[in-house]
Write a protein that holds these residues in place. Structure first.
Motif, PDB file in Angstrom:
ATOM      1  N   LEU A   1      14.472  76.566  80.189  1.00  0.00           N
ATOM      2  CA  LEU A   1      14.206  76.780  81.611  1.00  0.00           C
ATOM      3  C   LEU A   1      15.038  77.967  82.097  1.00  0.00           C
ATOM      4  O   LEU A   1      16.213  78.094  81.746  1.00  0.00           O
ATOM      5  CB  LEU A   1      14.601  75.506  82.381  1.00  0.00           C
TER       6      LEU A   1
ATOM      7  N   TYR B   1       9.562  71.546  79.823  1.00  0.00           N
ATOM      8  CA  TYR B   1      10.057  72.808  79.254  1.00  0.00           C
ATOM      9  C   TYR B   1      10.907  72.572  78.018  1.00  0.00           C
ATOM     10  O   TYR B   1      11.485  71.488  77.848  1.00  0.00           O
ATOM     11  CB  TYR B   1      10.856  73.593  80.290  1.00  0.00           C
TER      12      TYR B   1
ATOM     13  N   LEU C   1       9.893  77.907  80.829  1.00  0.00           N
ATOM     14  CA  LEU C   1       9.501  77.773  82.226  1.00  0.00           C
ATOM     15  C   LEU C   1      10.456  78.608  83.078  1.00  0.00           C
ATOM     16  O   LEU C   1      11.677  78.506  82.939  1.00  0.00           O
ATOM     17  CB  LEU C   1       9.571  76.288  82.629  1.00  0.00           C
TER      18      LEU C   1
ATOM     19  N   LYS D   1      13.929  67.173  80.401  1.00  0.00           N
ATOM     20  CA  LYS D   1      13.430  68.553  80.429  1.00  0.00           C
ATOM     21  C   LYS D   1      12.112  68.649  81.208  1.00  0.00           C
ATOM     22  O   LYS D   1      11.102  69.158  80.699  1.00  0.00           O
ATOM     23  CB  LYS D   1      13.275  69.110  79.019  1.00  0.00           C
TER      24      LYS D   1
ATOM     25  N   ARG E   1       8.032  76.072  74.967  1.00  0.00           N
ATOM     26  CA  ARG E   1       7.681  76.155  76.386  1.00  0.00           C
ATOM     27  C   ARG E   1       8.831  76.755  77.192  1.00  0.00           C
ATOM     28  O   ARG E   1       9.901  76.158  77.302  1.00  0.00           O
ATOM     29  CB  ARG E   1       7.328  74.762  76.926  1.00  0.00           C
TER      30      ARG E   1
END
Lengths: 559, 559
Positions: free
Chosen positions: A109, A106, A6, A90, A4
């Motif tokens: 990031l 995330y 972000l 996170k 992930r």
């Protein structure tokens, strides 16, 4: 399920980071949070759309949430402001325009939430409907205001890049424009003798330009905005723009405990990693490395933001790129007058301990005999010990960008002024000269280093008096049109046979129009044992510097 | 009495050498011998004066015998041709236009007698009144001929720099112009896919352009000149220009026993010293060092001539300068179409043993959303092993000179393509983009080196067949207007959801307009396991290369 990633902020750095992350890793889940309504828009184009030079609003919207989804499989949340980061869990906590609280988990990031406009401490400013020039929303508001209220006048506070571009735009809209600047000169990153080109253009276009004018109070009266300066001047306007610069928007970064550097931006390393694991940052938010000094600096410019976004996005997605830093190469124009710069200013170079000196040259963008040559004034800053080029500023109408780009490349590569004289550039009569203005600036700087024959107009004006032996080697016609007070005129071609007109026991300060004939005369007189000095950039540079210093040393008109 | 410095040839290198010698040594006796009537004239301006773009003949005469005497105390003998050099006695034997024999004693001799026009072996050419374009006398003759004889047509033999500039000039004079070139393409130092820009402009302006046309016979008939080509074509013209290039005029150098190098010019070292003591040489006469390879080459260009003259003049007068060599940076234009180049061509780079490759990019001179962007086609040549930039060619309408000058600087400094992606350039909407075309060319070349995803249009066209899986990722509208035959169209934004339309067992060859969307698509498909290749420069580059190869691979019109 993929990693992930972000991204907070979806304009220059953010959109670039997200797209690069996708190209690096197709499986990642990539999300952008953008507090405003638009992503990946061309913010540099805003003044030109306001001024109706760019006709299509749509052309500024390079991508949107839908196209980013389709092309890059990126999920975009607009009107969604990140409020807090929990770097241990996170999680990013955000709020959208329906006042909903959202959380985003995330793995990596990337902070690209940019900078915010500095609003100066003006008494009453919060009660005034002023505009800033940063977002599409800002742009739409200004456009709408002009359309609805048909203002006749506008006042721009701040004469930096954005202030100047916006004043041009408002002038194009038919408004009477006043620009006020607290500092003594417009374009504070430039030397005033260089920015003078734009200053004079603005004045000649009817802009009211007030420098050393600090606005301290603002209030409304009969639908007008009244501004009062520290010195007691008052300005009445229908439309107020504040363009006094930007600073990194570090509030969010602070919630994650990210290290803030000494100049007020988020501190990152060359991989765009912040001090906290798995958090990257890029764009106007971060401090950049100055390539020349290695110091951290702020430089809210589109080029670095793009390059940083690319590096951050790649690394967050598992790649490995580095960002070396910036030379802050930049350009600004008002109508056809243009100023550009790269690298260190003379003042910065002195501050950082270089044996810094500078020369002026002024040469045409193409050979003079081809129609419509335009002169380019170049201030070249270099280290006398090493010959290294440290910076340059230039002004003119055509070809300024080309010369600053060349010098930017030369500084990037660590070249010296000697080498600048030797590089081959494009030449045919419409496009240049056998010796390009850049070559000449390198040759003049080389001459400065190798001899003590060349002085700056500043040095000349410091010792200027009626007692000085000043020699103008231009033609009689040039001399008659304007000249330095107390100068005597011996045309360069008559100099060898007129040596007895000069006093060999006193130094001779020589100038011509822009420096070349003065150089020849200086060599000649030195060969005859005179203590001769050529003034860098000739009378054109003397005029500029004298104007900045408010010194009346130029005699104009027939004699 | 000072040192006697004798300069033979008084145009670019010669006049520069003499002036620099004077600045270096006021006591020297400096003399110029010039076989024609003019010294220090702007020979690059000749075509533009013929074409009435430059109105003032006088503006081309930068100095004359009188002004050189007055400003530099240089004695100029025009119409005085040096016939023989006796290097032992240090005497030059000359003849003037009154047929007088003159002798000149020297301490230091500087040979700057340049190059001479190559007259091709055309049967009967000596009986024809043709013109060359090199001296003020040539220029005046052409002007006079046009004024007196009011020719309706002109034929230019040779489509190099001078041939093209002269054809433009004659077109401006209202003549029907034919240009014939023996080689397969115009501008033989350029790649044909780059010079195509000027080719097409010339054709669209009504120039009759005949390549692969070798003129073998010429004769007069009824006041017309008839030219016959090897293939049997005949051309009838009122005015004949020969512009088939120049070669060093080494006859005089030979009389002094000077070493002639392998490429036919006088061999000099970096101080511009010839093989014979006290004889220097500079300008079109000498072989220059190619900065990249270190090889000796010919490069009859004004920039190098000036720099060499300066070095020779300084050293002859007792100074000490060196000349490193040239990158042969050059530019040529026809109306608003322009081509420029620097460094090695791809062919040269291969010949000299580099692991040479090239990429194409085509990006606007400023952001697309600012009015009137003009695309710049860049061919970047680099070494795959080291990443070093070896050369570049570009074509376009605006800003071509800027990008080639940047790359010239980068090559001079030994930069790599990686670094080309990282340099900051001037950007505001009227002047550039956050990623300049030069940055992009560096990024694309970096991508080429780091992956095997990118192929050239040449490689694509070599394997082109009906069997190939070719993917056009442009929009439907773009696809409909023209496309590569047999290509299928999936718009980049729809690609992720259309993967099943592609055959994963076959390579996919991808293109877009100029390369960027193709790059994104290639990354995407590779991430899904496809054997995908992006075609460098997109369909715009494919079109150019296909045209050069006479391959019919483009489908135009609605489908």
């Amino acid at each position: 399920m993929g990693k992930r990633i972000l991204v907070i902020g979806g304009v220059a750095a953010g959109a670039t980071a997200a797209a690069k992350a996708r190209r690096t890793d197709e499986t990642a889940e990539i999300t952008i949070l953008e507090k405003n309504g638009y992503v990946s828009f061309a913010n540099c184009g805003i003044p030109y759309y306001i001024g109706n030079v760019i006709k299509s609003r749509n052309s500024l919207l390079l991508q949107n949430a839908k196209s980013l989804k389709k092309r890059y499989n990126i999920d975009v949340f607009t009107h969604t402001e990140a409020i807090r980061i929990d770097p241990d869990k996170k999680i990013v906590f955000a709020k959208n325009n329906s006042d909903e609280n959202l959380t985003f988990q995330y793995d990596k990031l990337i902070l690209c939430n940019g900078a915010k406009t500095i609003i100066p401490p003006i008494d009453g400013i919060s009660e005034i409907d002023y505009f800033t020039v940063r977002s599409i929303e800002d742009m739409d508001s200004i456009k709408d205001f002009i359309e609805e209220h048909k203002p006749e006048s506008a006042c721009v506070i701040g004469a930096g890049y954005i202030g100047i571009e916006t004043s041009e735009a408002l002038m194009h809209c038919g408004l009477e424009v006043t620009v006020v600047e607290a500092l003594p000169h417009i374009l504070p990153t430039f030397s005033p003798e260089v920015s003078l080109k734009i200053y004079e253009k603005m004045v000649s276009c009817g802009i009211t330009l007030k420098t050393e004018t600090k606005i301290v109070k603002a209030y409304k009266q009969d639908n007008k905005i009244i501004l009062l300066s520290e010195k007691g001047e008052s300005f009445t306007t229908d439309l107020l723009i504040i363009a006094t610069g930007v600073k990194p928007d570090i509030e969010l970064a602070k919630t994650a405990g990210l290290e803030i550097g000494s100049v007020g931006g988020v501190r990152v390393n060359s991989r765009m990693e912040t001090s906290v694991a798995d958090i990257y940052a890029a764009g106007d938010l971060v401090e950049k490395k100055d390539i020349i000094t290695g110091n951290y600096i702020l430089a809210p410019l589109a080029g670095p933001a793009n390059r940083e976004g690319r590096v951050a996005g790649c690394n967050a997605a598992g790649g490995n790129l580095e960002y070396k830093g910036t030379l802050r190469t930049a350009i600004v124009s008002f109508e056809n007058a243009c100023c550009a710069q790269t690298g260190l200013s003379y003042k910065e170079a002195i501050k950082f301990g270089y044996d810094a000196h500078f020369t002026y040259t002024e040469d045409p963008n193409h050979v003079e005999y081809y129609p419509d040559p335009k002169y380019i004034f170049i201030k070249l800053i270099f280290d006398k010990k090493t010959g290294k080029i440290l910076g340059a500023e230039a002004s003119g109408e055509n070809g300024v960008e080309r010369r600053i780009d060349i010098i930017s490349t030369a500084i990037f590569a660590g070249l010296t002024v000697y080498e600048l004289g030797e590089i081959d550039f494009c030449y045919s009569p419409p496009y240049g000269a056998a010796k390009d203005p850049v070559n000449i600036s390198g040759l003049v700087a080389t001459n400065f280093i190798n001899s003590s024959n060349l002085i700056t107009p500043q040095q000349f004006l410091e010792i200027y008096s009626n007692e000085l032996q000043i020699l103008d080697v231009r033609t009689r016609i040039e001399f008659k049109s304007y000249r330095v007070k107390n100068a005597i005129n011996i045309y360069i071609n008559d100099l060898r046979e007129s040596l007895e007109e000069l006093n060999k026991n006193k130094p001779v300060y020589i100038y011509c129009a822009v420096g070349y004939r003065g150089y020849v005369a200086t060599k000649l007189l030195r060969n005859y044992g005179f203590d001769a000095y050529n003034i860098s950039g000739g009378i054109e540079a003397i005029k500029r510097v004298a104007k900045i210093k408010n010194m009346e040393v130029i005699d104009a008109g027939n004699s």
